[in-house]
Design a protein around this motif. Sequence first.
Motif, PDB file in Angstrom:
ATOM      1  N   THR A  78       0.851  -1.187   0.000  1.00 29.67           N
ATOM      2  CA  THR A  78       0.000   0.000   0.000  1.00 29.67           C
ATOM      3  C   THR A  78       0.890   1.241   0.000  1.00 29.67           C
ATOM      4  O   THR A  78       2.072   1.177   0.357  1.00 29.67           O
ATOM      5  N   ASN A  79       0.325   2.378  -0.409  1.00 31.74           N
ATOM      6  CA  ASN A  79       1.092   3.628  -0.422  1.00 31.74           C
ATOM      7  C   ASN A  79       1.600   3.973   0.966  1.00 31.74           C
ATOM      8  O   ASN A  79       2.750   4.381   1.132  1.00 31.74           O
ATOM      9  N   SER A  82       4.554   1.706   1.885  1.00 29.48           N
ATOM     10  CA  SER A  82       5.768   2.075   1.140  1.00 29.48           C
ATOM     11  C   SER A  82       6.410   3.327   1.721  1.00 29.48           C
ATOM     12  O   SER A  82       7.629   3.386   1.904  1.00 29.48           O
ATOM     13  N   GLU A  83       5.599   4.330   2.011  1.00 27.66           N
ATOM     14  CA  GLU A  83       6.113   5.573   2.589  1.00 27.66           C
ATOM     15  C   GLU A  83       6.712   5.330   3.969  1.00 27.66           C
ATOM     16  O   GLU A  83       7.750   5.895   4.325  1.00 27.66           O
TER      17      GLU A  83
END
Length: 125
Positions: A78-79, A82-83
């Motif tokens: 998921t974003n 990842s962040e």
Amino acid sequence: MRVGEKYINKFGNIAEIVKYKSTTDCDILIDGYELKEHVQYWNIKKGMFKSSLLPSVCGVGYIGIGSYKSRDENNNKTNAYSEWIDMLKRCYDKKRWEKHPTYKGVEVCGEWLDFQQFACWYYEK
């Protein structure tokens, strides 16, 4: 029956089987508070289960207990995940410090070491 059986993993966490549907579908309670569903009986018996509160990213970050997932339905990160990983790597990955020495000594606040807390902020920002 298998409900009530307890097993220990290499980290010292204890899993108790709280629901047994089949050898491929058991629900376990880890250390009395963390419910994991759909675990294979053989994996439980071999101690192949892990608490979401154990650091798994850069030795400091952990998934935590909550509704935010690290992967979507297509098994892509998921974003938010990842962040979160990138943030932890910038601060705790010594290899990154070679290219970006300004991050050396930078720390992430304790609250954001828990992915659930970070993801809550990420999606509400």
